[in-house]
Design an enzyme around this catalytic site. Structure first.
Site, PDB file in Angstrom:
ATOM      1  N   SER A  63       0.489  -1.199   0.218  1.00 41.40           N
ATOM      2  CA  SER A  63       0.098   0.280  -0.542  1.00 41.40           C
ATOM      3  C   SER A  63       0.193   0.972  -0.347  1.00 41.40           C
ATOM      4  CB  SER A  63      -0.716   0.110   1.245  1.00 41.40           C
ATOM      5  OG  SER A  63      -1.162   0.587   1.102  1.00 41.40           O
ATOM      6  N   VAL A  93      -7.837   4.068  10.132  1.00 41.11           N
ATOM      7  CA  VAL A  93      -6.663   4.141   9.567  1.00 41.11           C
ATOM      8  C   VAL A  93      -6.743   5.213   8.132  1.00 41.11           C
ATOM      9  CG1 VAL A  93      -5.190   2.491  10.994  1.00 41.11           C
ATOM     10  CG2 VAL A  93      -5.936   1.956   8.841  1.00 41.11           C
ATOM     11  N   GLU A  94      -5.939   5.418   7.219  1.00 37.64           N
ATOM     12  CA  GLU A  94      -6.008   6.099   6.204  1.00 37.64           C
ATOM     13  C   GLU A  94      -6.278   6.888   6.026  1.00 37.64           C
ATOM     14  OE1 GLU A  94      -5.015   3.136   2.503  1.00 37.64           O
ATOM     15  OE2 GLU A  94      -3.407   2.821   3.768  1.00 37.64           O
ATOM     16  N   GLY A  95      -7.032   7.687   7.089  1.00 40.89           N
ATOM     17  CA  GLY A  95      -7.469   9.042   6.922  1.00 40.89           C
ATOM     18  C   GLY A  95      -9.121   8.262   7.792  1.00 40.89           C
TER      19      GLY A  95
END
Ligand code: FAD
Length: 825
Positions: A212, A502-504
């Site tokens: 990722s 996570v990731e925003g």
């Protein structure tokens, strides 16, 4: 009186036709001329008045139709006003907005999605090599993972699992073959992560992260040739374990404000005096950090002595730091909700490093935010949407099986309506989620970096996973709560908030990104207007702004008219694809209608609230919900076509689409109820829902059909859960699958026993099972008894929950320690 009515009707009809078909200004001018002439005839104004009216008309028409006049008289003034009210954007905001690309979201924002274009895109497919990897190494890796051993006993993946992951190239799926990676498509990458997620969260996350947003992805896009040639082959073979460290205790969601810093300075590196940077950082939550050998590090770079010759504050910069560098503190762990994938803090103080550790070299100093946002737009489309779909596939299969094996009130619990309701929801969400996963990964394979759509996928897949795991926990009752090797839902329930965060983190993703970024990027005109206002000057700005704003006005009128016309005609005129399947054609119509309504509402919201809309997160979040539902429905309808219109799956599509359309309508309703400009809200309600709110939640009968798919072995259940690891053998989920099949096969025997008891042919005795009583009375054969006994053994095994010694085995562990350690323990 009659003439006035006729004239009014003619004006309305002309307006609706021109608006509906979005005809150009010239057509509006000609129509207005005809109406004016008609007015002159009907009203018989007289010669003088007619001349005055005609003169006024010619003047207005000239201004509207001749761009130079229009600009001087109108749009240049709007541009001046627009420049005054348009808030300034920071460079990080601008880079975030510019990141990635726009795809089907632009169609949904246009108010007239081009279904033919969508359906013409070939169904995403795995290559033979990718499929072989899934059937081979991925299947093998799944079989090697025992989640209880990993999460409870070892609190890590076993060494042989780590080695297998590295040796088989799992850490280099996105790295091209020329660097020794697997060079997989986004769809294959997603399929691998999804399958692993159905077996072990720790294995899935450990594989997901290096593929990722992180060193490999950043190197591929921005690395120097030297960096790529050195690191990519090592990452591909697992010789390096990467992590990416952005989050600081002071800066989580607002990651652009990280206080970690580097100072450009001279220093000594490996005995040589050189220009480098002295970096200080404090990071937390870093996945794979504790075992990483290569730290991707984000910090703000300053050049106070202007040694690089430019600005003092260069901006966010990304560097690759070997974790064995002196001064790097790394290795301690966090414990994220009992999940044991490696995650922990790391820090460094005044660590000197060469400038060519910056990803892309010194020229990329300060470009870190742009690099991160660009890569996030694609990466976010895969990791968390995919792992959530994997989780829900496993939940669908396991919960359906359990609901068939577990009986209460002499009935499999899946047949009790309350349980069925929850199970049907899980199954239908599963279909829609997988459809969204495939369509979004497919977009990445088409070369898109779909910034808004990846945010939609991330938010809605993780939220649906949360809803599904709650339903699954309810269905499992106590069985889901007591952790142990025989609990297949509890760990999934625990880990769901990780994907949410996570990731925003999801609240921010919904309220700031989906609509906030969408309204600028995916809107056909807003970005053009902003660029004309902020980045262009003089005649160029005037021409560009004039063209964008006049087109924008046409777009607003047209969407308003179409939303209204679709509202009064029950969407009968709305756009559908050529050769749409009769059983789904109405869903395309409804979605086209809601797309027009959404586009109109979005524009009027921006007009009414301007820059304040950014802070009105309750409104912008709901606008994002409408856009999201339209995307989820599009993906679901496309999947139905891509899979060849399998009628057996229709209940899932019907439930999921109806649910999403209903939620879109409810979101619009809530926006209008809370709209700050009340008269405009009334006008909007009247335009968007002229005959009231017509979308209804899914029917109970559909929910029943969806639950049935999860409760019956067969092609529909296998298709719904396709791509997951189907457990075999002796572990708990393998036993569950066997018990499910055995329970169904034994239903005729169970029915015989039930009838025998009812008719008094056998009298239940405490401590004696019904099967042996029936066999004794020759009511079932010896084979039937053997089959029934096996089913009972499997059933008992399935309903069993784990128990532990009172000290959870601590004494045993302490005994195995050295005397000194045992005393300390
Ligand atoms: C298990 C785990 C693994 C992680 N892995 C990594 C990693 O590998 N690398 C890395 O760099 N980071 C990683 N992170 C960090 C992760 O990206 C952050 O946790 C995330 O960005 C949120 O930051 P925060 O936790 O500080 O929450 P905060 O920023 O404190 O946010 C708290 C809440 O406020 C909301 N919020 C914040 N701002 C707004 C706004 N403007 N409008 C509306 N709501 C808002 C958020 O949505 C959230 O709900 C990981 C975190 C966890 C828990």
């Amino acid at each position: 009186m009659l003439a006035t009515l006729e004239y009014t009707l003619a004006v309305v009809a002309v307006f609706l036709v021109l608006g509906y078909f979005r005809l150009p200004i010239l057509a509006w001018t000609l129509a207005a001329a005809a109406l004016l002439w008609y007015l002159g005839v009907v009203a018989a104004f007289g010669y003088g008045t007619n001349i005055v009216l005609a003169a006024v008309f010619v003047a207005v028409a000239a201004v509207l139709n001749i761009p130079i006049l229009r600009r001087k008289a109108f749009t240049d003034h709007v541009l001046a006003l627009y420049r005054r009210i348009l808030p300034d954007m920071s460079s990080t905001e601008k880079e975030a907005i510019d990141a990635g690309s726009v795809w089907w979201d632009a169609d949904l924002f246009s108010g007239r999605p081009d279904w033919n274009k969508l359906l013409a895109i070939p169904a995403p497919r795995l290559s033979a090599e990718e499929q072989a990897f899934l059937d081979g190494p991925v299947e093998e890796l799944c079989a090697m993972c025992n989640d209880w051993e990993i999460t409870h006993e070892r609190q890590d993946l076993p060494p042989q699992v780590w080695q297998f992951i590295k040796d088989k190239g799992f850490l280099g799926m996105i790295i091209p073959k020329r660097y020794g990676g697997l060079g997989f498509s986004a769809l294959a990458h997603s399929a691998v992560v999804m399958k692993l997620s159905t077996r072990s969260g720790a294995a899935a996350i450990s594989v997901m992260v290096p593929n990722s947003l992180g060193p490999a992805e950043l190197l591929l896009h921005y690395g120097t040739e030297e960096q790529k040639n050195h690191y990519l082959p090592r990452l591909a073979r697992g010789l390096e374990v990467p992590c990416f460290a952005l989050t600081n205790p002071e800066a989580g969601s607002d990651a652009a404000s990280i206080p970690d810093y580097g100072i450009v300075c001279k220093g000594t590196w490996q005995g040589r005096e050189m220009l480098g940077m002295r970096v200080t950082w404090d990071k937390r939550y870093i996945t794979l950090g504790p075992v990483a050998t290569l730290l991707g590090l984000a910090f703000r770079l300053y050049d106070p002595e202007k040694l690089l010759g430019g600005k003092e504050d260069l901006g966010i910069t990304c560097a690759l730091v070997p974790t064995n560098t002196a001064g790097v503190n790394i290795g301690r762990r966090h414990l994220p909700l009992n999940q044991v994938f490696q995650n922990g803090p790391n820090s460094g103080k005044d660590v000197f490093m060469p400038l060519d550790w910056i990803i892309g070299g010194p020229e990329y100093a300060g470009k870190g935010w742009m690099m991160l946002m660009g890569c996030l737009a694609a990466g976010r489309a895969i990791s968390l949407p995919t792992s959530s779909v994997g989780g829900v596939k496993a939940l669908t299969r396991f919960t359906g099986a359990y609901a068939r094996v577990r009986s209460q009130f002499k009935t499999p619990i899946g047949r009790l309506e309350g349980v069925e309701e929850a199970l049907g929801r899980i199954a239908a969400h599963c279909y829609m989620m997988d459809a969204t996963r495939v369509m979004t990964a497919g977009a990445v394979d088409l070369g898109e970096k779909p910034a808004v759509l990846s945010a939609i996928a991330k938010y809605h897949m993780t939220e649906r996973a949360r809803a599904c795991v709650n339903d699954a926990m309810d269905i499992h009752g106590g069985k889901g709560i007591c952790l142990g090797p025989n609990n297949w839902v509890g760990r999934g329930y625990q880990m769901t908030p990780i994907a949410i965060t996570v990731e925003g983190a999801n609240i921010l993703t919904r309220t700031l990104i989906i609509f906030g970024q969408g309204a600028i990027r995916a809107h056909p005109y807003v970005l053009r207007e902003m660029r004309a206002a902020k980045e262009m000057q003089g005649a160029e700005a005037s021409r560009e702004f004039d063209d964008a704003i006049t087109s924008h006005i046409g777009h607003v009128i047209s969407n308003g008219v179409r939303a209204f016309v679709h509202g009064i005609t029950s969407s009968r005129l709305a756009h559908t694809p050529r050769n749409a399947a009769p059983e789904t054609v109405h869903y395309y119509r409804f979605t086209s209608r809601l797309s027009a309504a959404f586009a109109f509402l979005a524009d009027l919201s921006m007009l009414a609230m301007g820059g304040a809309l950014k802070r009105k997160e309750k409104i912008s979040g709901r606008l994002g919900d409408v856009l999201s539902m339209l995307y989820l429905v599009s993906a679901t309808l496309k999947r139905y076509e891509d899979q060849g219109r399998i009628r057996e799956d229709l209940p899932l599509i019907r439930w999921a689409v109806r649910d999403a359309l209903y939620h879109a309508q409810q979101a619009i309703d809530q926006i209008l109820s809370n709209f700050p400009v009340k008269p405009l809200a009334r006008f909007l309600r009247w335009t968007l829902f002229p005959l009231g709110m017509s979308f209804r939640p899914p029917l109970d009968s559909r929910n029943h059909e969806c639950a049935k798919i999860a409760l019956e072995p067969g092609a529909a259940r296998d298709r719904l859960t396709a791509g997951m690891y189907v457990p075999k053998g002796e572990d708990a989920t393998g036993v569950l699958e066997a018990a499910f099949i055995a329970a169904i096969a034994c239903e005729p025997i169970d029915e015989k026993l039930r009838k025998a008891v009812k008719k008094g042919k056998i009298v239940p005795r405490p401590g004696v099972d019904l099967g042996s009583l029936a066999k004794e009375n020759n009511l079932i054969t010896a084979e039937e008894y053997a089959q029934w006994s096996r089913k009972e053994a499997l059933r008992k095994s399935v309903i069993r929950v784990d128990d532990f010694p009172q000290d959870f085995g601590r004494a045993e562990i302490v005994q195995s320690l050295s005397p000194a350690k045992a005393r300390a323990a």
